[in-house]
Structures are given as structure tokens and as C-alpha cells.
Design a protein around this motif. Structure first.
Motif, PDB file in Angstrom:
ATOM      1  N   PRO A 140       0.828  -1.218   0.000  1.00  0.00           N
ATOM      2  CA  PRO A 140       0.000   0.000   0.000  1.00  0.00           C
ATOM      3  C   PRO A 140       0.852   1.254   0.000  1.00  0.00           C
ATOM      4  CG  PRO A 140       0.012  -1.038   2.180  1.00  0.00           C
ATOM      5  CD  PRO A 140       0.714  -1.981   1.258  1.00  0.00           C
ATOM      6  N   GLY A 141       0.435   2.244  -0.773  1.00  0.00           N
ATOM      7  CA  GLY A 141       1.106   3.535  -0.778  1.00  0.00           C
ATOM      8  C   GLY A 141       2.163   3.724  -1.838  1.00  0.00           C
ATOM      9  N   LEU A 142       2.391   2.708  -2.683  1.00  0.00           N
ATOM     10  CA  LEU A 142       3.386   2.877  -3.746  1.00  0.00           C
ATOM     11  C   LEU A 142       2.945   3.978  -4.699  1.00  0.00           C
ATOM     12  CD1 LEU A 142       4.565  -0.678  -4.941  1.00  0.00           C
ATOM     13  CD2 LEU A 142       5.824   0.979  -3.571  1.00  0.00           C
ATOM     14  N   LYS A 143       3.874   4.872  -5.034  1.00  0.00           N
ATOM     15  CA  LYS A 143       3.562   5.953  -5.971  1.00  0.00           C
ATOM     16  C   LYS A 143       3.444   5.423  -7.387  1.00  0.00           C
ATOM     17  CE  LYS A 143       5.196  10.551  -7.357  1.00  0.00           C
ATOM     18  NZ  LYS A 143       6.241  11.578  -7.170  1.00  0.00           N
ATOM     19  N   LYS A 194       3.395   1.659  -9.201  1.00  0.00           N
ATOM     20  CA  LYS A 194       3.471   0.208  -9.154  1.00  0.00           C
ATOM     21  C   LYS A 194       4.245  -0.298 -10.368  1.00  0.00           C
ATOM     22  CE  LYS A 194      -0.894  -0.522  -6.700  1.00  0.00           C
ATOM     23  NZ  LYS A 194      -2.194  -1.242  -6.710  1.00  0.00           N
ATOM     24  N   GLN A 211      10.886   7.673  -3.351  1.00  0.00           N
ATOM     25  CA  GLN A 211       9.818   7.579  -2.353  1.00  0.00           C
ATOM     26  C   GLN A 211       9.377   6.134  -2.161  1.00  0.00           C
ATOM     27  OE1 GLN A 211       9.932   9.728  -5.002  1.00  0.00           O
ATOM     28  NE2 GLN A 211       8.555  11.477  -4.659  1.00  0.00           N
ATOM     29  N   ASP A 212       9.246   5.395  -3.267  1.00  0.00           N
ATOM     30  CA  ASP A 212       8.803   4.008  -3.163  1.00  0.00           C
ATOM     31  C   ASP A 212       9.867   3.126  -2.511  1.00  0.00           C
ATOM     32  OD1 ASP A 212       6.403   4.648  -4.250  1.00  0.00           O
ATOM     33  OD2 ASP A 212       6.830   3.873  -6.255  1.00  0.00           O
ATOM     34  N   LEU A 250       9.725   3.938   1.158  1.00  0.00           N
ATOM     35  CA  LEU A 250       8.531   3.326   1.746  1.00  0.00           C
ATOM     36  C   LEU A 250       8.759   1.839   1.989  1.00  0.00           C
ATOM     37  CD1 LEU A 250       5.497   3.200   2.512  1.00  0.00           C
ATOM     38  CD2 LEU A 250       5.009   2.901   0.066  1.00  0.00           C
TER      39      LEU A 250
END
Length: 284
Positions: free
Chosen positions: A218-221, A223, A267-268, A271
Motif C-alpha cells: 500500500p502507498g506505492l507511488k 506500481k 519515495q517508493d 517506503l
């Protein structure tokens, strides 16, 4: 109208609903509007339709600065002015300075072509509306030469969109629409087999498992897409990564080896590293 039906190609795995959409658009003689995640084969579909049906392909890749007029023709007034200053006899025929666009080239094709209008949503919101008349009537007027250009054959038109902008209702009404869903594991197995026919089943299973677990974080900018999976598998083979190295890899314990083929922004990666750290900490 093409009498042959599109059923995919040896190098392109088309699902039944995609095949049905392509053939429906051809039967209705309407543009096929294709949406879907980046990397799901929207652009390549036009190449495969042309290959499967034996048709010439004309590609118009849209940019943020693209104008509908460029797809019809452009008048090169600068070159004509320069030639007039040099005394070039070509200036007496304005037709020498009319540059054909991709729609004109498709309209002039001696056999029914496939026309790709790629990423139409990159352009200004008025861009699709500016093409309505030409796509409806299959003709346009060249004012500089007082010439009416008519399509010899109605092209099979494929239009792709990444949903960056909403398309006008008037434009949507004229299209047959299909959304390419992201391939499930079974379809993805068939896609990978096309590109890596000798891939061992154990490595394929572990790679797909790690890939889909990563997509589910969840939350990946961004995929990872099908094309990125194929790049990753190519690297796994080149580096001789074993299935065991992937078996220990899931979204809770470790970042996949060679993750730079799958995760494309910091960011990914950050995360994912945070999730791994939190899980390890909670497991103590």
C-alpha cells in the motif's frame, strides 16, 4: 473494412475481451479508445493489429505541445520565404511547402491502414474536439492549395490514454472504449513465456510471487508494470539469481534483488525500506 479478425500475435498475448474490443471497433468503423496502466501494452497493440491484419501502420505520438492541425498538415511559410529570397523557382507552387501529417499519410494509404494516436490526453483539452470532424467524415480541406483530402480507406484507428485528463463527451461518444486491466498471474505467465520461453517454472513462480507482492504494497507511488517485470526477469537470468534468493523475498522481510528494475523513484524505495524495518522490528 477488414475481413480478418484480430486474435493476437505470437509476441502479444491478447485477452478474449481485448480481442473482442478490437474486432468490435473494426466492425463499427469507430476509433478504439484504450486506457490502462502504463506498461500494459496499449501502444504495442497498434503494432500487433497492423502485423496480424497485414496493414501499414502510421503512428502519431502526442506531446503536450501537439496541435490537431499537425496531424493533418503544416504550411512551412519560413522555408518558402527563404526560398523566395534565394530566387528558388519552387516558391511558385505552394504545394512544395505543405508538409503532410500522420492523418494525411494514413488517408493516402493505398490499403486500409492502422492509425495510432498515442497518449491523446497529453495534449490540450480541446485537442480531441479539434479532430472530431476529420475522424467522422474522413476528410479535411487544405486551404492553401484549395484541396479536399479524402481517405482512400477508413483507417483502423487506435487511440491511447493514460487518464492524465478527462476527454470530452463528444469525443467519447464516437469511440469504442476498452480498459486493459492489469494482467492476472495466469495471463502474466503467458506473457512472460512469450519473451522467455525457456524460463524454468520454479524461477518464474518465485519471480511472479515477489512481483505481485510488491505491487500489493500500500502507498506505492508507481506500481511496477509488465514491461518492468520483463526487464527484471532479464536481469535475474543475466545475474543467475536463484529461485531460493527470491523465495525469501516478500514485502515484509527484504527488498527484491535488482529492485531498480521494479521501483523507479526514491519515495517508493524509502517506503519499502520502512515497511521492512518495521516488520523486522516487530518480529523481535
Amino acid at each position: 473494412m477488414s475481413s480478418r479478425r484480430f486474435t493476437g500475435t505470437e509476441r502479444y498475448v491478447a485477452t478474449d475481451d481485448l480481442e473482442m474490443a478490437v474486432n468490435a471497433a473494426i466492425t463499427l468503423a469507430r476509433p478504439l479508445l484504450i486506457k490502462g496502466e502504463p506498461g500494459t501494452g496499449k501502444t504495442q497493440l497498434a503494432e500487433e493489429i497492423a502485423l496480424a491484419l497485414g496493414r501499414p501502420l502510421y503512428e502519431w505520438h502526442i506531446k503536450s505541445t501537439s496541435k490537431a492541425q499537425q496531424g493533418l498538415y503544416e504550411y512551412d511559410a519560413v522555408s518558402r520565404l527563404r526560398d523566395s529570397q534565394l530566387g528558388d523557382a519552387r516558391v511558385h507552387d505552394i504545394g512544395n511547402y505543405i508538409l503532410r501529417g500522420r492523418l494525411w499519410e494514413a488517408f493516402a494509404s493505398e490499403m486500409q491502414p492502422v492509425l495510432l494516436i498515442d497518449e491523446i490526453d497529453k495534449a490540450d483539452i480541446e485537442f480531441p474536439n479539434d479532430l472530431l470532424r476529420e475522424l467522422d467524415r474522413m476528410e479535411f480541406y487544405v486551404y492553401e492549395t484549395r484541396e479536399l483530402v479524402k481517405a482512400r480507406h477508413r483507417p483502423i484507428i487506435l487511440i491511447t490514454s493514460n487518464n492524465e485528463k478527462e476527454l470530452p463527451d463528444a469525443f467519447l461518444r464516437r469511440c469504442f472504449f476498452h480498459y486493459i486491466r492489469f494482467p492476472d498471474a495466469e495471463t502474466m505467465t503467458r506473457i512472460v513465456a512469450v519473451h522467455f520461453p525457456g524460463l524454468k517454472r520454479e524461477l518464474l513462480g518465485e519471480a511472479l510471487g515477489a512481483f505481485y507482492r510488491l505491487r500489493d504494497v500500500p502507498g506505492l507511488k508507481k506500481k511496477p508494470s509488465t514491461s518492468e517485470l520483463l526487464d527484471w526477469i532479464k536481469l535475474l537470468l543475466a545475474e543467475d539469481i536463484s529461485p531460493e534468493a527470491l523465495r525469501a523475498t516478500d514485502s515484509h522481510t527484504a527488498i527484491p534483488p535488482l529492485y531498480g528494475a521494479l521501483l523507479k523513484n526514491e519515495q517508493d524505495v524509502h517506503l519499502f525500506e520502512q515497511l521492512v524495518f518495521m516488520h523486522r522490528r516487530g518480529s523481535r
